[in-house]
Design an enzyme around this catalytic site. Structure first.
Site, PDB file in Angstrom:
ATOM      1  N   GLY A   1       0.819  -1.201   0.000  1.00 57.38           N
ATOM      2  CA  GLY A   1       0.000   0.000   0.000  1.00 57.38           C
ATOM      3  C   GLY A   1       0.850   1.246   0.000  1.00 57.38           C
ATOM      4  O   GLY A   1       2.075   1.187   0.173  1.00 57.38           O
ATOM      5  N   PRO A   2       0.224   2.388  -0.210  1.00 56.54           N
ATOM      6  CA  PRO A   2       0.972   3.644  -0.258  1.00 56.54           C
ATOM      7  C   PRO A   2       1.541   3.994   1.110  1.00 56.54           C
ATOM      8  O   PRO A   2       1.146   3.419   2.126  1.00 56.54           O
ATOM      9  CB  PRO A   2      -0.085   4.664  -0.706  1.00 56.54           C
ATOM     10  CG  PRO A   2      -1.385   4.037  -0.362  1.00 56.54           C
ATOM     11  CD  PRO A   2      -1.201   2.562  -0.468  1.00 56.54           C
ATOM     12  N   PRO A   3       2.470   4.941   1.161  1.00 55.19           N
ATOM     13  CA  PRO A   3       3.052   5.327   2.455  1.00 55.19           C
ATOM     14  C   PRO A   3       2.006   5.928   3.382  1.00 55.19           C
ATOM     15  O   PRO A   3       1.074   6.605   2.954  1.00 55.19           O
ATOM     16  CB  PRO A   3       4.114   6.366   2.068  1.00 55.19           C
ATOM     17  CG  PRO A   3       4.392   6.134   0.621  1.00 55.19           C
ATOM     18  CD  PRO A   3       3.121   5.628   0.023  1.00 55.19           C
ATOM     19  N   GLY A   4       2.190   5.686   4.671  1.00 56.90           N
ATOM     20  CA  GLY A   4       1.360   6.322   5.671  1.00 56.90           C
ATOM     21  C   GLY A   4       0.040   5.665   5.971  1.00 56.90           C
ATOM     22  O   GLY A   4      -0.776   6.241   6.685  1.00 56.90           O
ATOM     23  N   VAL A   5      -0.206   4.451   5.445  1.00 57.98           N
ATOM     24  CA  VAL A   5      -1.497   3.806   5.714  1.00 57.98           C
ATOM     25  C   VAL A   5      -1.423   2.848   6.894  1.00 57.98           C
ATOM     26  O   VAL A   5      -2.425   2.219   7.237  1.00 57.98           O
ATOM     27  CB  VAL A   5      -2.003   3.054   4.462  1.00 57.98           C
ATOM     28  CG1 VAL A   5      -2.290   4.020   3.342  1.00 57.98           C
ATOM     29  CG2 VAL A   5      -1.011   1.986   4.019  1.00 57.98           C
ATOM     30  N   GLY A   6      -0.246   2.697   7.527  1.00 60.39           N
ATOM     31  CA  GLY A   6      -0.155   1.897   8.744  1.00 60.39           C
ATOM     32  C   GLY A   6       0.388   0.507   8.564  1.00 60.39           C
ATOM     33  O   GLY A   6       0.083  -0.370   9.366  1.00 60.39           O
ATOM     34  N   LYS A   7       1.231   0.266   7.561  1.00 61.88           N
ATOM     35  CA  LYS A   7       1.749  -1.087   7.333  1.00 61.88           C
ATOM     36  C   LYS A   7       2.699  -1.505   8.464  1.00 61.88           C
ATOM     37  O   LYS A   7       2.567  -2.594   9.017  1.00 61.88           O
ATOM     38  CB  LYS A   7       2.476  -1.138   5.978  1.00 61.88           C
ATOM     39  CG  LYS A   7       1.590  -0.815   4.781  1.00 61.88           C
ATOM     40  CD  LYS A   7       2.327  -1.016   3.480  1.00 61.88           C
ATOM     41  CE  LYS A   7       3.496  -0.053   3.301  1.00 61.88           C
ATOM     42  NZ  LYS A   7       3.069   1.352   3.229  1.00 61.88           N
ATOM     43  N   THR A   8       3.651  -0.641   8.793  1.00 59.20           N
ATOM     44  CA  THR A   8       4.631  -0.996   9.817  1.00 59.20           C
ATOM     45  C   THR A   8       3.989  -1.083  11.193  1.00 59.20           C
ATOM     46  O   THR A   8       4.235  -2.030  11.956  1.00 59.20           O
ATOM     47  CB  THR A   8       5.769   0.037   9.828  1.00 59.20           C
ATOM     48  OG1 THR A   8       6.368   0.104   8.526  1.00 59.20           O
ATOM     49  CG2 THR A   8       6.840  -0.358  10.833  1.00 59.20           C
TER      50      THR A   8
ATOM     51  N   SER B   1      -3.875   2.349 -19.044  1.00 61.56           N
ATOM     52  CA  SER B   1      -5.203   2.619 -18.490  1.00 61.56           C
ATOM     53  C   SER B   1      -5.760   3.980 -18.894  1.00 61.56           C
ATOM     54  O   SER B   1      -6.908   4.277 -18.581  1.00 61.56           O
ATOM     55  CB  SER B   1      -5.169   2.509 -16.961  1.00 61.56           C
ATOM     56  OG  SER B   1      -4.284   3.464 -16.419  1.00 61.56           O
TER      57      SER B   1
ATOM     58  N   LYS C   1      -7.719   4.491  -7.547  1.00 61.51           N
ATOM     59  CA  LYS C   1      -8.198   5.486  -8.510  1.00 61.51           C
ATOM     60  C   LYS C   1      -9.556   6.051  -8.092  1.00 61.51           C
ATOM     61  O   LYS C   1      -9.800   7.263  -8.199  1.00 61.51           O
ATOM     62  CB  LYS C   1      -8.300   4.851  -9.895  1.00 61.51           C
ATOM     63  CG  LYS C   1      -6.953   4.452 -10.497  1.00 61.51           C
ATOM     64  CD  LYS C   1      -7.132   3.722 -11.818  1.00 61.51           C
ATOM     65  CE  LYS C   1      -5.783   3.318 -12.422  1.00 61.51           C
ATOM     66  NZ  LYS C   1      -5.933   2.567 -13.689  1.00 61.51           N
TER      67      LYS C   1
END
Length: 783
Positions: free
Chosen positions: A359-366, A682, A725
């Site tokens: 996912g994109p940065p800052g979504v809480g993966k870590t 696309s 998107k």
């Protein structure tokens, strides 16, 4: 005041020179290094007036300017034999001790220490007790002179010729290497019998030490040769420790290593190898270059958690509570974690999954990995793989190399101190390949449940079981992850957040965290709901919440300054306050940037940091029918533009356009933000609609956006990144989103809030896109 300006000394006073590390006994001759101004002034005054000097020891050798209270009261009066001033500024004084004295009082008004003194005359009684002690002192002195290395034989004769008991005690005391406090004690002991007894005790103790040292030297000399001086010193130390009964030193370290190996509970074959290496280490000289390498290897082996593991605290309800407490939304991810816990509870011996959060940065993966560790009761460790170009960073270096270490995987497990820890491999898509191997290939064994039970680190050289480790990897995009590595992981996508989700996250987590960071409480800074919405819409444009938290922190620090300086006790931040704190709005609504001009269409794009709006602009100028493409487009996007133009030319009749319009005009297709590279198929639908709008001279609706690949038959093909998107379209103020019909199955992944606010049009052909974007044109059916 200089020495010449000072008043004359009284008859019963002398100059005093403090000494740092010397006690001068009567009869001794010693050079004294003068480095302090007051000491130099005292020596010059004594030389000028031909007076003796008083030498006293100071309590603290580090004190540069000792006061009278920091000096001993008993010292030695000495005559000055010579005063030397070197060319380099050094000054030396050669003195001979004459007589003891005691300070009565220190005098003031002199540029040096001066004091009234009382001379202490030595008793000259020669009783039988004194004479007996003199005989013992002379015998012991001769014995110790024989044991001292490189001691001149004349010292023995000099001691024999001394007839005075006091002079003999002072001679022997000055000869021995004693602590300054013991020498000062001998100097202060006036009773002659007591002084001789103290000297005798010190002589006996010193003789015992020298005899023991001589015996040690004799015992070890047979085991060494002339080329191993360092080995000699270590053997002497070992013998001393054996005599004292202390299990210290090398033997103690090797004993501790053996005990650590026993406590490590290694597999039988691994422990056997470690024991064999320990035996080899015991036979190896410490000076050997291999000694340090082998001892470090044994320390690593004994400190790894071969059998230590955390007890799984599997409570599904508690785990669900912890995950909901730490993260808002992310229902699919939470469901997968709870499934894993349920399976682990029912089948404790099953293999741990290998999850990959994308996912994109800052979504809480870590932070999600930390929550998993907390929910499962396991220890957590993190390995950052960004910028790793060396395979040895994963597998370790062979221990024969200088400075060799295990790889990051083994290091992290040692730090976690548990063989079933939660290990996060962060930024796995940022791995690189260089001249030192491919670290992504080295991860294939680590992340394969069928192989990692026998993972072999090059440094350890022995298999280590990784099958109990709960591996979690994170990535922003999967394009750079090799297919074999990706095949070993279960990919779970974490899309960006909607505005309402960001609002909930800000309320529940971000505001509280930034209040604590700024040292404020909830009453001192109040953020209104419309203020948070403005921060989300006007000051951040991201898929995650990292920049949103940064902007909230800016607001909190603004309030903290006002509270700290006392100009405010409590502040409520409204919409009108944001421009003064953060400046003007950073982002405008994308609707404001569009105009209802023919040839302009809105596309949807995917980026590693989330979805984005893509404008397609087309214009025509008189020319020869060339197609001009600008905007730093990639090869695939250029081919999509060619296909769209061909499709428009083929449908001139349906579009009611003269066929020669393309022969007499040049078509220019431009995608703004020209500094940003763009590629992918696309945008095909958006390019087709823009071209059709241009030649028909009909504007495209400014509240709709579209995505999809096109074929030369006019079919709309599926694309990826639909959720990202759609969220970008919602954030930009779009109300109608046109998507390929074959992407309808991904509708469930789009948040319900977004589905409620958007109107979806599912496209099978480009004609459906034309009808929705431009209006009811007379368009024929596809043949």
């Amino acid at each position: 005041m200089t020495a010449g300006d000072a008043p004359d000394l009284p008859a019963d006073a002398i100059v005093i020179i403090p000494l740092r590390s010397l006690v001068l006994f009567p009869g001794m001759i010693a050079p004294i290094n003068l480095g302090r101004e007051r000491s130099i002034a005292a020596a010059r005054e004594a030389v000028r007036l031909s007076l003796p000097v008083g030498l006293v020891l100071q309590h603290d050798a580090e004190e540069e300017t000792p006061t009278p209270e920091q000096l001993y009261r008993t010292g030695t009066m000495a005559s000055v034999l010579r005063f030397i001033s070197g060319q380099d500024g050094a000054n030396y004084l050669v003195c001979q001790g004459e007589q003891r004295f005691r300070v009565i009082e220190f005098l003031e008004g002199y540029p040096f220490h001066a004091a009234r003194i009382q001379q202490l005359k030595d008793p000259e009684e020669q009783s039988a007790d004194i004479q007996a002690r003199m005989i013992q002192v002379k015998e012991r002195a001769a014995e110790i002179i024989d044991l001292l290395p490189q001691a001149p034989s004349e010292l023995t004769g000099a001691a024999e010729n001394i007839e005075s008991a006091s002079a003999l005690a002072d001679f022997v005391a000055g000869l021995m290497d004693l602590p300054l406090q013991q020498k000062q004690d001998l100097l202060e002991t006036r009773d002659l019998q007591q002084r001789l007894d103290k000297v005798l005790r010190l002589l006996v103790r010193r003789i015992e030490v020298l005899r023991l040292s001589h015996e040690i030297h004799e015992q070890t000399r047979e085991r060494i040769d002339d080329r191993q001086r360092e080995y000699l010193l270590r053997e002497q130390l070992k013998t001393i420790q054996d005599e004292l009964g202390e299990p210290e030193g090398i033997a103690g370290e090797l004993q501790e290593l053996g005990e650590a190996i026993a406590r490590a509970c290694m597999p039988e074959d691994v422990e056997g190898h470690a024991r064999k290496e320990l035996q080899r280490l015991q036979r190896m000289p410490e000076a050997s270059a291999e000694y340090g390498m082998l001892s470090t290897w044994l320390e690593w082996m004994s400190e790894l958690p071969w059998a230590t593991q955390s007890e799984d605290r599997i409570d599904i309800a508690e785990a669900r509570r912890i995950l909901d407490e730490d993260h808002f939304g992310l229902q699919k991810v939470k469901r997968r974690i709870l499934e894993h816990l349920a399976v682990r509870k029912l089948n404790p011996h099953g293999k741990s999954p290998i999850l990959c959060f994308v996912g994109p940065p800052g979504v809480g993966k870590t932070s999600l990995g930390q929550s998993i560790a907390r929910a499962t009761g396991r220890s957590f460790a993190r390995v950052s793989l960004g910028g790793v170009y060396d395979e040895a960073e994963i597998r370790g270096h062979r221990r024969t190399y200088v400075g060799a270490m295990p790889g990051n995987i083994i290091q992290a497990i040692r730090k976690a101190a548990s063989r079933n820890c939660v290990l996060m491999l962060d930024e796995i898509d940022k791995l690189g390949a260089g001249v030192h191997g491919d670290p992504a290939s080295a991860l294939l064994e680590v992340l394969d449940p069928e192989q990692n039970a026998n993972f072999r680190d090059h440094y350890l050289g022995q298999p280590f079981d990784l099958s109990k480790v709960f591996f979690i990897s994170t990535a922003n995009m999967l394009d750079s992850v090799p297919i074999p590595l990706l095949d070993r992981m279960e990919v779970i996508r974490l899309p960006g957040y909607t505005e309402e989700e960001k609002m909930q996250i800000a309320r529940r987590y971000l505001v509280r965290r930034q209040l604590e960071a700024a040292g404020l409480d909830a009453q001192q800074c109040v953020l209104h709901e419309e203020t948070l919405h403005a921060l989300i819409r006007d000051y951040t444009r991201e898929a995650g919440v990292r920049n949103l938290e940064r902007e909230i922190g800016n607001v909190m620090r603004y309030v903290a300054v006002r509270v700290a300086e006392g100009s405010a006790q409590q502040m409520q931040i409204g919409l009108a306050d944001l421009p003064d704190i953060l400046g003007p709005r950073k982002f405008e609504s994308e609707l404001a940037m569009r105009t209802s001009l023919p040839g302009v269409a809105t596309g949807l794009a995917w980026t590693p940091v989330g979805g984005d709006i893509l404008f397609i602009e087309a214009s025509r100028t008189p020319g020869s029918g060339k197609l001009i493409l600008t905007g730093q487009l990639g090869d695939i996007m250029k081919e999509s533009a060619q296909a769209a133009l061909t499709l428009v030319k083929a449908r001139c009749d349906e579009l009611q356009v003269a066929a020669d319009v393309f022969d007499k005009n040049d078509i220019h297709v431009h995608v703004p933000a020209g500094a940003m590279p763009k590629d992918g198929p696309s945008a095909g639908v958006a390019i087709y609609v823009a071209l059709a709008s241009l030649v028909r001279d009909k504007p495209v609706r400014n509240d709709c956006a579209m995505t999809g690949e096109i074929s030369l038959r006019g079919l709309v093909l599926p694309v990826g990144g639909v959720k990202e998107k759609v969220l970008a379209a919602l954030q930009a103020g779009i109300r109608t989103v046109m998507l390929p019909a074959r992407n309808r199955k991904e509708l469930d992944e789009i948040p319900e809030e977004a589905r409620r606010q958007l109107h979806f049009v599912w496209l099978d052909t480009v004609d459906e896109a034309m009808r929705e974007a431009i209006g009811n044109l007379i368009i024929g059916d596809i043949a």
